[in-house]
Design an enzyme around this catalytic site. Structure first.
Site, short mmCIF file in Angstrom:
data_model
loop_
_atom_site.label_atom_id
_atom_site.label_comp_id
_atom_site.label_asym_id
_atom_site.label_seq_id
_atom_site.Cartn_x
_atom_site.Cartn_y
_atom_site.Cartn_z
N ASP A 89 -1.80 -0.73 6.24
CA ASP A 89 -1.81 -0.07 7.52
C ASP A 89 -3.42 0.39 7.79
OD1 ASP A 89 -2.34 3.42 7.23
OD2 ASP A 89 -2.12 2.03 5.69
N ASP A 99 0.89 -1.23 0.15
CA ASP A 99 0.04 0.18 0.12
C ASP A 99 1.01 1.10 -0.18
OD1 ASP A 99 -2.35 1.56 0.38
OD2 ASP A 99 -1.90 1.83 2.42
N ASP A 136 -0.19 5.37 1.19
CA ASP A 136 -0.44 5.99 2.32
C ASP A 136 -0.61 5.15 3.56
OD1 ASP A 136 -1.49 8.66 1.40
OD2 ASP A 136 -2.95 7.58 0.36
#
Length: 228
Positions: A178, A16, A18
């Site tokens: 996250d 990922d 961000d």
């Protein structure tokens, strides 16, 4: 929970962007907070970080818009998010830094000839900027954008697209995420997932299916798993 692949089976790592490559959530939060105040959201009362975590973090802009502005037409929604992303990009170079240990992990991945992709719900312009700011433009072979797939995260489509591109089965790769939205997407694609606790609560990441949690890319648990 999907088991973590052994070092001999591992062929690809999917990241990922961000909150995973860089700690971007604080800047997204501030940008959303200020712009939502400007349009009178919640009668001008600023959103809290908890509100941001629960309703915005990790989600695609279309889904955020449906939650925050159910009565807005498409053009008004699009302008809000276009303006928000432009403001985010203007501030990003002064605020974003790589997550601790990121380049150490990327060197390990390169040294073993593993395939690597960024898989994100961020708009392409944002994703490419963040990847550039952390010095990984030449590292990623592929950048998969949620809005360019049939369905964005939390659906598995973006991760399935990356696996299909590399022609690698899910059990020979792992993802790093996250957010609960991203975790659900990766788990739905059959991937083991490292949950990095940049901002979101570890328990929520475990409940979403994280194989195990790491604080950052220097975490001994990560290196024990990679070298086992």
């Amino acid at each position: 929970m999907v088991p973590f692949p052994s070092s001999t089976d591992l062929q690809a790592v999917l990241f990922d962007v961000d909150g995973t490559l860089c700690d971007s959530d604080p800047l997204h939060y501030l940008t959303f907070r200020d712009m939502l105040q400007e349009v009178g959201f919640q009668d001008g009362v600023p959103i809290t970080e908890e509100f941001f975590s629960n309703n915005i973090s990790g989600k695609h802009n279309d889904d955020i818009g449906a939650t925050l502005f159910p009565d807005w037409d498409g053009n008004k929604c699009k302008k809000f998010f276009d303006d928000k992303e432009a403001l985010f990009r203007s501030k990003a170079p002064q605020h974003l830094k790589p997550i601790n240990g990121l380049h150490k992990l990327c060197k390990w991945i390169e040294s073993r000839g593993l395939r690597r992709a960024a898989v994100t719900n961020a708009p392409r312009e944002n994703a490419e900027l963040m990847i550039s700011l952390v010095g990984l433009t030449d590292f990623f072979e592929l950048v998969v954008i949620g809005s360019e797939c049939e369905q964005a995260k939390p659906f598995p489509d973006p991760y399935l697209k990356a696996l299909e591109h590399f022609k690698i089965p899910a059990h020979r790769a792992f993802a790093v995420e996250d957010s609960t939205s991203g975790l659900k997407a990766a788990v739905g694609a059959g991937l083991a997932v490292l949950g990095i606790t940049t901002r979101n609560p570890g328990q929520a990441l475990l409940e979403a299916g994280a194989t195990f949690l790491i604080k950052d890319f220097e975490d001994p648990d990560l290196w024990n798993a990679l070298e086992s």
